[in-house]
Design an enzyme around this catalytic site. Sequence first.
Site, short mmCIF file in Angstrom:
data_model
loop_
_atom_site.label_atom_id
_atom_site.label_comp_id
_atom_site.label_asym_id
_atom_site.label_seq_id
_atom_site.Cartn_x
_atom_site.Cartn_y
_atom_site.Cartn_z
N HIS A 154 1.58 -3.90 9.69
CA HIS A 154 2.82 -3.47 9.23
C HIS A 154 3.78 -3.01 10.32
O HIS A 154 3.26 -2.21 10.95
CB HIS A 154 2.74 -2.69 8.08
CG HIS A 154 2.48 -3.25 6.48
ND1 HIS A 154 3.40 -4.05 6.17
CD2 HIS A 154 1.43 -2.92 5.88
CE1 HIS A 154 2.83 -4.38 4.88
NE2 HIS A 154 1.51 -4.05 4.85
N HIS B 206 0.68 -1.03 0.12
CA HIS B 206 0.01 -0.02 0.14
C HIS B 206 1.10 1.32 0.03
O HIS B 206 0.56 2.17 -0.78
CB HIS B 206 -0.89 0.14 1.16
CG HIS B 206 -2.15 -0.78 1.11
ND1 HIS B 206 -1.99 -2.11 1.34
CD2 HIS B 206 -3.37 -0.20 0.72
CE1 HIS B 206 -3.49 -2.57 0.99
NE2 HIS B 206 -4.34 -1.52 0.91
#
Length: 175
Positions: free
Chosen positions: A150, A111
Site C-alpha cells: 500500500h 486492513h
Amino acid sequence: MKLIHAIHRCDVFMFIWFMNRKHLEFCARCSRWVSRTGDGYLYALLGLYWFASGDELNLALLKSALLAFAIERPLYFIVKNSLRRDRPAAAIRDYRSFIIPSDRFSFPSGHTSGAFLMATVIAAAYPACLPAWYGWAGAVGLSRIFLGVHFPTDVLVGLAMGTTVAFLSLGVFLT
C-alpha cells in the site's frame, strides 16, 4: 487530473522513503505479524466474546461493529474496484513487495479500515484503552506500507473510512 498526478507523485516519494529505511527487513518481518492481526479473525473472536457475555454494553458494541462492517465492506469493495489504483509493485518499476496481496488494487487499505473501525468501536466504550487500540490500528496501517502493498494515502483513506463508518454506527446503538 493534475492534482491526482501530484498526489500520486508525492505518494510514491513517501512510499520510497519508507522502503529506504535501514531496518526494512526487520520492519517487514514484524509487519507480517502485525498485518495478520488485522485479517479479521480477532474481530470475530471479540464479537463472539461480546455476544457470549450477554452484557448490554457488549451487545451494543457487537451491533455497532456488525452494522459498521455491513456498511464498510461493501463501500470498501466499491471504492477499490471503481478507482482501481495499482499496488506499488505494479506502479513502480523494478519494485517487489514483501508479500503477495490477496487482490490487485491498493486504494483504500482494507486492513487499515477494518482496524480503525474496530479501534473506534472499542474506544467508544472503553476510552482509557483508546491510545492502545489506535496505536495498534496505526501499526496495522504502517505494516501494510512496510510490506510494500500500500501507498501512504491508501492507509490514510482506510483510516478515515473505518473511523467514520464506526462513528456513524456507534451513533445508532450507543447513546
